[in-house]
Every structure is written in structure tokens, then in C-alpha cells.
Design a protein around this motif. Structure first.
Motif, PDB file in Angstrom:
ATOM      1  N   LYS A  27      17.888  25.109   7.861  1.00  0.00           N
ATOM      2  CA  LYS A  27      19.140  25.517   8.294  1.00  0.00           C
ATOM      3  C   LYS A  27      20.114  24.275   8.509  1.00  0.00           C
ATOM      4  N   VAL A  28      19.359  23.312   8.406  1.00  0.00           N
ATOM      5  CA  VAL A  28      20.186  21.838   8.373  1.00  0.00           C
ATOM      6  C   VAL A  28      19.998  21.076   7.113  1.00  0.00           C
ATOM      7  N   ALA A  29      18.763  20.628   6.618  1.00  0.00           N
ATOM      8  CA  ALA A  29      18.396  19.580   5.739  1.00  0.00           C
ATOM      9  C   ALA A  29      19.023  20.138   4.323  1.00  0.00           C
ATOM     10  N   ILE A  30      18.689  21.456   4.008  1.00  0.00           N
ATOM     11  CA  ILE A  30      19.219  22.014   2.679  1.00  0.00           C
ATOM     12  C   ILE A  30      20.597  22.287   2.478  1.00  0.00           C
ATOM     13  N   PRO A  31      21.314  22.708   3.692  1.00  0.00           N
ATOM     14  CA  PRO A  31      22.640  22.693   3.203  1.00  0.00           C
ATOM     15  C   PRO A  31      23.488  21.459   3.415  1.00  0.00           C
ATOM     16  N   VAL A  32      22.853  20.475   4.136  1.00  0.00           N
ATOM     17  CA  VAL A  32      23.403  19.289   4.119  1.00  0.00           C
ATOM     18  C   VAL A  32      23.427  18.840   2.563  1.00  0.00           C
ATOM     19  N   LEU A  33      22.012  18.636   2.309  1.00  0.00           N
ATOM     20  CA  LEU A  33      21.831  18.101   0.778  1.00  0.00           C
ATOM     21  C   LEU A  33      22.517  18.649  -0.178  1.00  0.00           C
ATOM     22  N   ALA A  34      22.923  20.103  -0.024  1.00  0.00           N
ATOM     23  CA  ALA A  34      23.787  20.781  -1.085  1.00  0.00           C
ATOM     24  C   ALA A  34      25.208  20.138  -1.064  1.00  0.00           C
ATOM     25  N   LYS A  35      25.769  20.019   0.177  1.00  0.00           N
ATOM     26  CA  LYS A  35      27.104  19.605   0.234  1.00  0.00           C
ATOM     27  C   LYS A  35      27.200  18.133  -0.320  1.00  0.00           C
ATOM     28  N   VAL A  36      26.156  17.273  -0.041  1.00  0.00           N
ATOM     29  CA  VAL A  36      26.283  16.051  -0.529  1.00  0.00           C
ATOM     30  C   VAL A  36      26.123  16.003  -2.127  1.00  0.00           C
ATOM     31  N   PHE A  37      25.340  17.056  -2.718  1.00  0.00           N
ATOM     32  CA  PHE A  37      25.192  17.077  -4.165  1.00  0.00           C
ATOM     33  C   PHE A  37      26.666  17.362  -4.711  1.00  0.00           C
ATOM     34  N   ILE A  38      27.204  18.394  -4.027  1.00  0.00           N
ATOM     35  CA  ILE A  38      28.745  18.739  -4.445  1.00  0.00           C
ATOM     36  C   ILE A  38      29.583  17.663  -4.475  1.00  0.00           C
ATOM     37  N   PHE A  39      29.695  16.989  -3.525  1.00  0.00           N
ATOM     38  CA  PHE A  39      30.664  16.054  -3.316  1.00  0.00           C
ATOM     39  C   PHE A  39      30.135  14.632  -4.199  1.00  0.00           C
ATOM     40  N   VAL A  40      28.854  14.491  -4.499  1.00  0.00           N
ATOM     41  CA  VAL A  40      28.592  13.349  -5.477  1.00  0.00           C
ATOM     42  C   VAL A  40      28.911  13.755  -6.923  1.00  0.00           C
ATOM     43  N   VAL A  41      28.786  14.962  -7.375  1.00  0.00           N
ATOM     44  CA  VAL A  41      29.235  15.427  -8.545  1.00  0.00           C
ATOM     45  C   VAL A  41      30.681  15.375  -8.877  1.00  0.00           C
ATOM     46  N   GLY A  42      31.336  15.923  -7.895  1.00  0.00           N
ATOM     47  CA  GLY A  42      32.710  15.926  -7.789  1.00  0.00           C
ATOM     48  C   GLY A  42      33.275  14.577  -7.932  1.00  0.00           C
ATOM     49  N   PHE A  43      32.628  13.479  -7.158  1.00  0.00           N
ATOM     50  CA  PHE A  43      33.293  12.082  -7.093  1.00  0.00           C
ATOM     51  C   PHE A  43      32.869  11.377  -8.384  1.00  0.00           C
ATOM     52  N   LYS A  44      31.810  11.693  -8.972  1.00  0.00           N
ATOM     53  CA  LYS A  44      31.296  10.995 -10.254  1.00  0.00           C
ATOM     54  C   LYS A  44      32.199  11.477 -11.552  1.00  0.00           C
ATOM     55  N   THR A  45      32.328  12.854 -11.464  1.00  0.00           N
ATOM     56  CA  THR A  45      32.962  13.455 -12.833  1.00  0.00           C
ATOM     57  C   THR A  45      34.570  13.588 -12.601  1.00  0.00           C
ATOM     58  N   ARG A  46      34.856  13.825 -11.335  1.00  0.00           N
ATOM     59  CA  ARG A  46      36.332  14.067 -11.131  1.00  0.00           C
ATOM     60  C   ARG A  46      36.843  15.140 -12.056  1.00  0.00           C
ATOM     61  N   ALA A  47      36.044  15.899 -12.305  1.00  0.00           N
ATOM     62  CA  ALA A  47      36.639  17.202 -13.065  1.00  0.00           C
ATOM     63  C   ALA A  47      36.192  18.545 -12.268  1.00  0.00           C
ATOM     64  N   PRO A  48      37.048  19.775 -12.638  1.00  0.00           N
ATOM     65  CA  PRO A  48      36.753  20.947 -11.760  1.00  0.00           C
ATOM     66  C   PRO A  48      35.402  21.437 -12.296  1.00  0.00           C
ATOM     67  N   GLY A  49      35.255  21.574 -13.659  1.00  0.00           N
ATOM     68  CA  GLY A  49      34.054  22.359 -14.102  1.00  0.00           C
ATOM     69  C   GLY A  49      32.686  21.895 -13.603  1.00  0.00           C
ATOM     70  N   PRO A  50      32.350  20.716 -13.794  1.00  0.00           N
ATOM     71  CA  PRO A  50      31.037  20.191 -13.449  1.00  0.00           C
ATOM     72  C   PRO A  50      31.133  20.380 -11.683  1.00  0.00           C
ATOM     73  N   THR A  51      32.217  20.389 -10.981  1.00  0.00           N
ATOM     74  CA  THR A  51      32.100  20.471  -9.475  1.00  0.00           C
ATOM     75  C   THR A  51      31.832  21.631  -9.065  1.00  0.00           C
ATOM     76  N   ILE A  52      32.653  22.779  -9.777  1.00  0.00           N
ATOM     77  CA  ILE A  52      32.272  24.392  -9.719  1.00  0.00           C
ATOM     78  C   ILE A  52      30.927  24.582  -9.942  1.00  0.00           C
ATOM     79  N   MET A  53      30.358  24.019 -10.942  1.00  0.00           N
ATOM     80  CA  MET A  53      28.983  24.257 -11.424  1.00  0.00           C
ATOM     81  C   MET A  53      27.880  23.879 -10.273  1.00  0.00           C
ATOM     82  N   ALA A  54      28.395  22.602  -9.829  1.00  0.00           N
ATOM     83  CA  ALA A  54      27.471  22.302  -8.803  1.00  0.00           C
ATOM     84  C   ALA A  54      27.393  22.962  -7.433  1.00  0.00           C
TER      85      ALA A  54
END
Length: 96
Positions: A27-54
Motif C-alpha cells: 500500500k505504500v512502497a509499490i505506489p511510491v516507487l511507481a510514482k518515482v518511476f513516472i517522474f524519472v521517466v518524465g524528467f529524463k525524456t521530457r516527452a509525453p509518449g514515454p511518460t504516458i507509457m511509464a
């Protein structure tokens, strides 16, 4: 001679430690890590496609993580059925 189990899945070990750790992970670790994954992909790529897939992959992981014990049980049943020769199967001479 003493029998020792060398492998054990982390869900069983976690259940032995207590339900609080299991709740914390699911209930805490997996959702937090999922959000971190989305933010990292979004920050690294700065593109909507990979961020949406993440976000889609993270949603799948968060959605399927509570049913991991059910998946483990189904997998165990399948392996046991295979080891017992199947329900209606006949073993031919060339099969083994």
C-alpha cells in the motif's frame, strides 16, 4: 540429518514477519516507487509518449501487486498438476 528449505518466496517470509510489513509494501512502497518511476521517466525524456507509457506500466504494476498471492497459488497449482501427470492426460512411452 536435518532438512533445510533453501528457497522460499518473499511473500511467505513477509507473512512470517507480520502483516504490517506486507501492508507497508503493497500500500505504500509499490505506489511510491511507481510514482518515482513516472517522474524519472518524465524528467529524463521530457516527452509525453514515454511518460504516458511509464504511467500505464506503473498502473499495471500497482493494480496487479495485490493479486500476487493469487498468482502464486495458481502457479503452484499448475506446477503440481504438471508434476502429477495432468488431470486427463496419458503418458506415452516417448514422452519421457
Amino acid at each position: 540429518m536435518q532438512s533445510v528449505i533453501l528457497t522460499d518466496d518473499w511473500i511467505t517470509i513477509d507473512t512470517g514477519l507480520g502483516a504490517d510489513i506486507k501492508t507497508l509494501i503493497f500500500k505504500v512502497a509499490i505506489p511510491v516507487l511507481a510514482k518515482v518511476f513516472i517522474f524519472v521517466v518524465g524528467f529524463k525524456t521530457r516527452a509525453p509518449g514515454p511518460t504516458i507509457m511509464a504511467a500505464i506500466f506503473a498502473g499495471i504494476m500497482v493494480g496487479l501487486s495485490p493479486s500476487i498471492s493469487t498468482t502464486a497459488q495458481v502457479t503452484s497449482d499448475t506446477i503440481n498438476q504438471y508434476n502429477n501427470g495432468g488431470s486427463n492426460s496419458t503418458v506415452l512411452q516417448g514422452d519421457r
